[in-house]
Enzyme design. Structure first.
Site, mmCIF file in Angstrom:
data_model
loop_
_atom_site.group_PDB
_atom_site.id
_atom_site.type_symbol
_atom_site.label_atom_id
_atom_site.label_comp_id
_atom_site.label_asym_id
_atom_site.label_seq_id
_atom_site.Cartn_x
_atom_site.Cartn_y
_atom_site.Cartn_z
ATOM 1 N N GLY A 13 21.730 11.832 53.565
ATOM 2 C CA GLY A 13 22.634 12.047 52.678
ATOM 3 C C GLY A 13 22.202 11.160 51.117
ATOM 4 O O GLY A 13 21.328 10.596 51.431
ATOM 5 N N PRO A 14 22.979 11.093 50.298
ATOM 6 C CA PRO A 14 22.757 10.319 48.892
ATOM 7 C C PRO A 14 22.922 8.834 49.302
ATOM 8 O O PRO A 14 23.483 8.490 50.320
ATOM 9 C CB PRO A 14 23.447 10.885 48.033
ATOM 10 C CG PRO A 14 24.901 11.277 49.071
ATOM 11 C CD PRO A 14 24.336 11.876 50.221
ATOM 12 N N MET A 15 22.370 8.031 48.317
ATOM 13 C CA MET A 15 22.847 6.794 48.377
ATOM 14 C C MET A 15 24.409 6.254 48.492
ATOM 15 O O MET A 15 25.066 7.246 47.839
ATOM 16 C CB MET A 15 22.403 5.841 47.001
ATOM 17 C CG MET A 15 20.909 5.984 46.913
ATOM 18 S SD MET A 15 20.205 4.830 45.958
ATOM 19 C CE MET A 15 20.758 3.391 46.311
ATOM 20 N N GLU A 87 16.057 4.033 55.982
ATOM 21 C CA GLU A 87 15.384 4.148 54.844
ATOM 22 C C GLU A 87 13.932 4.752 55.223
ATOM 23 O O GLU A 87 12.925 4.709 54.894
ATOM 24 C CB GLU A 87 14.809 3.013 54.121
ATOM 25 C CG GLU A 87 16.253 2.182 53.638
ATOM 26 C CD GLU A 87 16.987 2.832 52.512
ATOM 27 O OE1 GLU A 87 16.450 3.768 52.293
ATOM 28 O OE2 GLU A 87 17.862 2.063 52.334
HETATM 29 P P1 ADP Z 1 23.779 4.332 52.516
HETATM 30 O O1 ADP Z 1 22.813 3.656 53.712
HETATM 31 O O2 ADP Z 1 23.831 5.819 52.789
HETATM 32 O O3 ADP Z 1 23.297 3.949 51.208
HETATM 33 P P2 ADP Z 1 25.752 2.309 53.126
HETATM 34 O O4 ADP Z 1 25.943 2.478 54.838
HETATM 35 O O5 ADP Z 1 24.708 1.225 52.715
HETATM 36 O O6 ADP Z 1 25.384 3.606 52.714
HETATM 37 O O7 ADP Z 1 27.041 1.760 52.407
HETATM 38 C C1 ADP Z 1 28.109 2.793 52.677
HETATM 39 C C2 ADP Z 1 29.594 1.997 52.049
HETATM 40 O O8 ADP Z 1 29.144 1.833 50.745
HETATM 41 C C3 ADP Z 1 30.638 2.477 52.096
HETATM 42 O O9 ADP Z 1 31.431 2.652 53.255
HETATM 43 C C4 ADP Z 1 31.694 2.149 51.046
HETATM 44 O O10 ADP Z 1 32.022 0.827 51.399
HETATM 45 C C5 ADP Z 1 30.336 1.629 49.861
HETATM 46 N N1 ADP Z 1 30.369 2.446 48.587
HETATM 47 C C6 ADP Z 1 29.999 2.148 47.374
HETATM 48 N N2 ADP Z 1 30.040 2.947 46.593
HETATM 49 C C7 ADP Z 1 30.369 4.199 47.170
HETATM 50 C C8 ADP Z 1 30.485 5.539 46.830
HETATM 51 N N3 ADP Z 1 30.429 5.840 45.436
HETATM 52 N N4 ADP Z 1 30.664 6.482 47.762
HETATM 53 C C9 ADP Z 1 30.943 6.068 48.856
HETATM 54 N N5 ADP Z 1 30.794 4.680 49.376
HETATM 55 C C10 ADP Z 1 30.645 3.794 48.465
HETATM 56 MG MG MG Z 2 21.171 2.473 53.599
#
Ligand code: ADP
Ligand code: MG
Length: 205
Positions: A13-15, A87
């Site tokens: 999925g996206p960031m 990652e």
């Molecule tokens: P990833 O690894 O996919 O980048 P993380 O697991 O590190 O995601 O973080 C997810 C968390 O980021 C969510 O539970 C929420 O608290 C926070 N968050 C910050 N901005 C957003 C956003 N735009 N959409 C969803 N979650 C967000």
């Molecule tokens: Mg991550």
């Protein structure tokens, strides 16, 4: 006789979609089941912590940074049953061989990574990993513009580099409608979306 089947799970999925949270959740459940887990991340990803895998919601878990995919094989301990890799998009194609070898040897592999880069082009080894996986989870973030489910990572700072390690100051989650491909044409890559004209239904009768 016991049979231990390996498996490959990919969370993408996206960031900000919660990939790392989901990886941590799966790791914790495996640990509750008393399975030995090793967690790896590419050494390139030192945004929050050199040693830990840390989510945007500040959940953290100890990890081993590795310079390349083969180092995962070298660092593997005998007692390990579950291998988690965060990652995973940053590894080169050798990760594909490493992951399939480990699954064939009976390990459970949990990978988390970006499916698309900031040009909305499939990221490194992800297409192959997703195709090889026994189980795939594609999760959404929330679009920072409109609140819709977000499938794209919008880069906010201009850069010629594909890999810009950054946080919420450098990237935002966006839905299709609010995503603008990152200087892709300049780099000679057309984002897949750009080639498709807006869809209009035409009835020819
Ligand atoms: P990833 O690894 O996919 O980048 P993380 O697991 O590190 O995601 O973080 C997810 C968390 O980021 C969510 O539970 C929420 O608290 C926070 N968050 C910050 N901005 C957003 C956003 N735009 N959409 C969803 N979650 C967000
Ligand atoms: Mg991550």
């Amino acid at each position: 006789m016991h049979h231990f089947h390996g498996s490959i799970e990919v969370v993408c999925g996206p960031m900000f979609s919660g990939k790392t949270e989901e990886l941590i959740r799966r790791v914790k459940r495996a640990q509750i089941a008393k399975q030995r887990v090793q967690i790896f991340k590419p050494a390139i990803d030192v945004r929050y912590d050199v040693e830990d895998v840390v989510s945007h919601s500040s959940q953290a878990i100890k990890s081993e940074p590795v310079e390349n995919a083969v180092e995962i094989l070298l660092k593997l301990k005998d007692s390990t049953r579950v291998v988690a890799i965060d990652e995973v998009q940053f590894f080169d194609d050798a990760i594909i061989t490493v992951v399939s070898k480990l699954a064939a040897r009976g390990y459970r592999i949990i990978c988390a990574g970006l499916d698309l880069d900031s040009r909305a082009i499939p990221f490194g080894p992800m297409p192959t990993l997703l195709a090889m996986a026994d189980e795939v989870m594609k999760i959404h973030a929330i679009c920072t513009v409109c609140g819709a489910p977000a499938t794209r990572s919008q880069r906010l700072v201009a850069s010629k580099e594909l890999v810009v390690i950054g946080e919420s100051d450098a990237y935002e989650a966006r839905c299709r409608g609010h995503f603008q491909a990152d200087d892709a044409e300049e780099q000679g890559h057309l984002p897949l979306d750009a080639e498709i004209r807006p869809f209009t239904t035409q009835f020819s009768n």
